[in-house]
Each structure stands twice: as C-alpha cells, then as structure tokens.
Design a protein around this motif. Structure first.
Motif, PDB file in Angstrom:
ATOM      1  N   ALA A  99      52.050  37.311  41.150  1.00  8.16           N
ATOM      2  CA  ALA A  99      51.696  35.932  41.817  1.00  8.16           C
ATOM      3  C   ALA A  99      50.544  35.935  42.694  1.00  8.16           C
ATOM      4  CB  ALA A  99      53.070  35.405  42.709  1.00  8.16           C
ATOM      5  N   GLY A 100      50.376  37.194  43.353  1.00  5.45           N
ATOM      6  CA  GLY A 100      49.357  37.505  44.433  1.00  5.45           C
ATOM      7  C   GLY A 100      47.920  37.606  43.452  1.00  5.45           C
ATOM      8  N   ALA A 101      48.159  38.242  42.572  1.00  4.79           N
ATOM      9  CA  ALA A 101      46.899  38.612  41.499  1.00  4.79           C
ATOM     10  C   ALA A 101      46.410  37.181  41.106  1.00  4.79           C
ATOM     11  CB  ALA A 101      47.183  39.330  40.404  1.00  4.79           C
ATOM     12  N   CYS A 102      47.207  36.478  40.751  1.00  7.31           N
ATOM     13  CA  CYS A 102      46.750  35.022  39.915  1.00  7.31           C
ATOM     14  C   CYS A 102      46.435  33.986  41.135  1.00  7.31           C
ATOM     15  CB  CYS A 102      47.984  34.293  39.294  1.00  7.31           C
ATOM     16  SG  CYS A 102      48.835  35.282  37.945  1.00  7.31           S
ATOM     17  N   MET A 107      41.298  32.053  44.484  1.00  7.57           N
ATOM     18  CA  MET A 107      40.743  31.916  45.556  1.00  7.57           C
ATOM     19  C   MET A 107      39.450  32.514  45.515  1.00  7.57           C
ATOM     20  SD  MET A 107      41.472  34.643  48.853  1.00  7.57           S
ATOM     21  CE  MET A 107      41.207  36.083  47.878  1.00  7.57           C
ATOM     22  N   VAL A 108      38.980  33.411  44.672  1.00  8.00           N
ATOM     23  CA  VAL A 108      37.651  33.736  44.752  1.00  8.00           C
ATOM     24  C   VAL A 108      36.599  32.910  43.686  1.00  8.00           C
ATOM     25  CG1 VAL A 108      35.917  35.877  43.778  1.00  8.00           C
ATOM     26  CG2 VAL A 108      38.221  36.259  45.116  1.00  8.00           C
ATOM     27  N   CYS A 109      37.097  32.474  42.734  1.00  2.84           N
ATOM     28  CA  CYS A 109      36.273  31.799  41.342  1.00  2.84           C
ATOM     29  C   CYS A 109      36.489  30.426  41.810  1.00  2.84           C
ATOM     30  CB  CYS A 109      37.138  32.144  40.306  1.00  2.84           C
ATOM     31  SG  CYS A 109      37.037  33.795  39.609  1.00  2.84           S
ATOM     32  N   ALA A 110      37.235  29.614  42.280  1.00  3.42           N
ATOM     33  CA  ALA A 110      37.218  28.210  42.211  1.00  3.42           C
ATOM     34  C   ALA A 110      36.534  27.597  43.571  1.00  3.42           C
ATOM     35  CB  ALA A 110      38.573  27.781  42.127  1.00  3.42           C
ATOM     36  N   ARG A 111      35.221  28.065  43.787  1.00  5.08           N
ATOM     37  CA  ARG A 111      34.458  27.598  44.931  1.00  5.08           C
ATOM     38  C   ARG A 111      33.158  27.861  44.502  1.00  5.08           C
ATOM     39  NH1 ARG A 111      32.553  32.546  47.933  1.00  5.08           N
ATOM     40  NH2 ARG A 111      33.446  34.536  46.876  1.00  5.08           N
ATOM     41  N   GLY A 112      32.340  26.868  45.337  1.00  2.70           N
ATOM     42  CA  GLY A 112      30.687  26.943  45.121  1.00  2.70           C
ATOM     43  C   GLY A 112      30.521  26.085  43.506  1.00  2.70           C
ATOM     44  N   ILE A 121      40.853  29.497  34.814  1.00  2.00           N
ATOM     45  CA  ILE A 121      41.613  30.223  35.724  1.00  2.00           C
ATOM     46  C   ILE A 121      43.188  30.539  35.189  1.00  2.00           C
ATOM     47  CG2 ILE A 121      42.753  30.364  37.818  1.00  2.00           C
ATOM     48  CD1 ILE A 121      40.133  28.875  39.132  1.00  2.00           C
ATOM     49  N   ARG A 122      43.588  29.295  34.510  1.00  2.00           N
ATOM     50  CA  ARG A 122      45.012  29.484  34.011  1.00  2.00           C
ATOM     51  C   ARG A 122      44.943  30.406  32.915  1.00  2.00           C
ATOM     52  NH1 ARG A 122      44.925  23.989  34.460  1.00  2.00           N
ATOM     53  NH2 ARG A 122      44.511  23.686  32.153  1.00  2.00           N
ATOM     54  N   LEU A 175      36.138  39.311  37.634  1.00  2.00           N
ATOM     55  CA  LEU A 175      34.737  39.660  37.035  1.00  2.00           C
ATOM     56  C   LEU A 175      34.739  39.136  35.815  1.00  2.00           C
ATOM     57  CD1 LEU A 175      34.568  43.476  38.256  1.00  2.00           C
ATOM     58  CD2 LEU A 175      33.600  41.293  39.299  1.00  2.00           C
ATOM     59  N   ALA A 176      35.715  38.731  34.933  1.00  2.00           N
ATOM     60  CA  ALA A 176      35.382  38.061  33.454  1.00  2.00           C
ATOM     61  C   ALA A 176      35.214  36.756  33.847  1.00  2.00           C
ATOM     62  CB  ALA A 176      37.189  38.169  32.918  1.00  2.00           C
ATOM     63  N   LEU A 177      35.591  36.045  34.900  1.00  2.00           N
ATOM     64  CA  LEU A 177      35.220  34.603  34.972  1.00  2.00           C
ATOM     65  C   LEU A 177      33.735  34.615  35.782  1.00  2.00           C
ATOM     66  CD1 LEU A 177      38.526  33.039  36.302  1.00  2.00           C
ATOM     67  CD2 LEU A 177      37.582  32.991  33.981  1.00  2.00           C
ATOM     68  N   ARG A 178      33.412  35.712  36.595  1.00  2.00           N
ATOM     69  CA  ARG A 178      32.342  35.533  37.447  1.00  2.00           C
ATOM     70  C   ARG A 178      31.665  36.918  37.176  1.00  2.00           C
ATOM     71  NH1 ARG A 178      32.041  32.785  43.194  1.00  2.00           N
ATOM     72  NH2 ARG A 178      29.997  33.373  42.599  1.00  2.00           N
ATOM     73  N   PRO A 179      30.893  37.486  36.135  1.00  2.00           N
ATOM     74  CA  PRO A 179      30.456  38.666  36.240  1.00  2.00           C
ATOM     75  C   PRO A 179      29.486  38.876  37.050  1.00  2.00           C
ATOM     76  CG  PRO A 179      29.839  37.380  34.201  1.00  2.00           C
ATOM     77  CD  PRO A 179      30.960  36.705  34.776  1.00  2.00           C
ATOM     78  N   GLU A 180      28.788  38.010  37.555  1.00  2.00           N
ATOM     79  CA  GLU A 180      27.516  38.115  38.382  1.00  2.00           C
ATOM     80  C   GLU A 180      28.015  38.694  39.613  1.00  2.00           C
ATOM     81  OE1 GLU A 180      28.908  34.112  39.630  1.00  2.00           O
ATOM     82  OE2 GLU A 180      28.892  35.292  37.691  1.00  2.00           O
ATOM     83  N   LEU A 181      29.374  38.773  40.114  1.00  2.25           N
ATOM     84  CA  LEU A 181      29.873  39.239  41.386  1.00  2.25           C
ATOM     85  C   LEU A 181      29.658  40.819  41.526  1.00  2.25           C
ATOM     86  CD1 LEU A 181      32.850  37.129  42.137  1.00  2.25           C
ATOM     87  CD2 LEU A 181      30.602  36.825  43.302  1.00  2.25           C
TER      88      LEU A 181
END
Length: 208
Positions: A99-102, A107-112, A121-122, A175-181
């Motif tokens: 739950a915390g991982a999901c 928290m990190v990806c759904a912004r900006g 994300i799902r 990192l899979a969703l936002r590899p630029e991070l």
C-alpha cells in the motif's frame, strides 16, 4: 571517351575508413544510478521501520518523499500513510509495504507537467503487487506474519525487510514512469546551489 580515359588513368583517392565514434550516452551509468537509488531508498525505509520510528507504509512514504525532493512535507506523507499500516489500520489485510509503495508512486509521479495518466499509475501499482506476491507468495499482512506472530523480534525483522522491498519496488515504478528523475531535474530551493533534494538526502546518510 576522353573524360572516361582521364578518370581511368587518374582515379579519385579512396576515402579512409570512418572511425567508429564512442557512444557517449551509454545507458550503463543511468542503470547504475537507478540501482543505487533503489538500494539506498530501500535501506532507508527498512531502517526507519527497524528503529521503531515509523511503521511500514509510513516508512516507505517518508523514504521516497525525501529521496525525490519532498513533494510533500514529511508530516503529511506520514499522515497519508498512517491508515495503510499493519494491513490497513491494523486489520491484517493488504500489506502496508504494498500500500505504501503504491501511494508513493502517485505522490511523486502525479504532479507538475510530467504527470503520467492515472491508468499508468494503476498499471505500476499492479506491477508492484505482482512482484511482491511473486516473491513472498501473499499480499496479506495476516498471512505474511503468521509464522512470526509469536516472535516479536522475528516479526519486526521480517516487516523491516518487507518495508525495504516495498520501497525498492516504489522507486523502480517511479523511474519507469519518470526515467528523467535519475538525472535529478528537481529545481533547487531558493537561495541554495543547484543540488537535487535526492542528492542532499543521500549525502546526509553518510554525514550524520
């Protein structure tokens, strides 16, 4: 014919073979950086749990939050995760590490302007669940803790390890969703040098 005879007697000089240029943008350093970040966040989350500072989902949220430049204040990250711990409010259902991982991925990806779709994300949340179950054979807190429930020390050690693994899965999904991070694109805090929050956090682990 005269022109043909001229070129036959005076051939053009052959060009030297092209030298292969070295590949400057090899993916290896990025993979190494990603693996290092995954390991560091997992270790930090496990330590937060093992030191009795935070519970499973809380530790993952805080470790990921700090690693990626604190999109939320730590107090808010803990508050969001508090009800997800110990199988959802101490009920022994979904493991708080999952739950915390999901929650951390969202928290990190759904912004900006970089926010991936909710569907993405799902999908990453499903991948986290699948990877966790493949390794530990269950997603249920009650089932996972059945063999150690009467041994407080073993129970704590197991949950710390699950917490660390959950944090690792969260970072890989992020990192899979936002590899630029991996390249630390976060804007610096006003008045500070251009140093990403993740780098400052990693350095702090060795400078305490």
């Amino acid at each position: 014919m005269l022109l043909f005879d001229f070129f036959r007697r005076n051939p053009l000089p052959s060009k030297p073979p092209l030298k292969r240029q070295p590949i400057m943008n090899s993916p290896a350093p990025r993979l190494e950086a990603a693996d290092a970040l995954v390991a560091a966040v997992g270790k930090h989350a496990a330590a937060l749990f093992a030191n009795r500072k935070l519970l499973c989902a809380e530790a993952i949220m805080v470790a990921v939050n700090e690693a990626f430049g604190q999109p939320l204040p730590d107090e808010q990250a803990v508050g969001i995760a508090a009800g997800l711990t110990a199988g959802i409010g101490d009920r022994g259902c979904l493991c708080g590490a999952i739950a915390g991982a999901c929650a951390s991925v969202g928290m990190v990806c759904a912004r900006g302007g970089h926010g991936p779709t909710r569907q993405a994300i799902r999908q990453q949340s499903a991948a986290i669940h699948e990877a966790f179950v493949n390794r530990h054979k269950s997603a249920c807190c009650r089932v996972l803790s059945k063999k150690v429930k009467d041994d407080a020390k073993a129970h704590a050690a197991q949950c710390a390890a699950l917490t660390g693994y959950g944090a690792e899965l969260a970072v890989r999904s992020i990192l899979a969703l936002r590899p630029e991070l991996v390249d630390c694109p976060d804007a610096p805090t006003k008045g500070e040098p251009r140093l990403c929050g993740r780098v400052k956090w990693l350095l702090s682990l060795f400078c305490r």
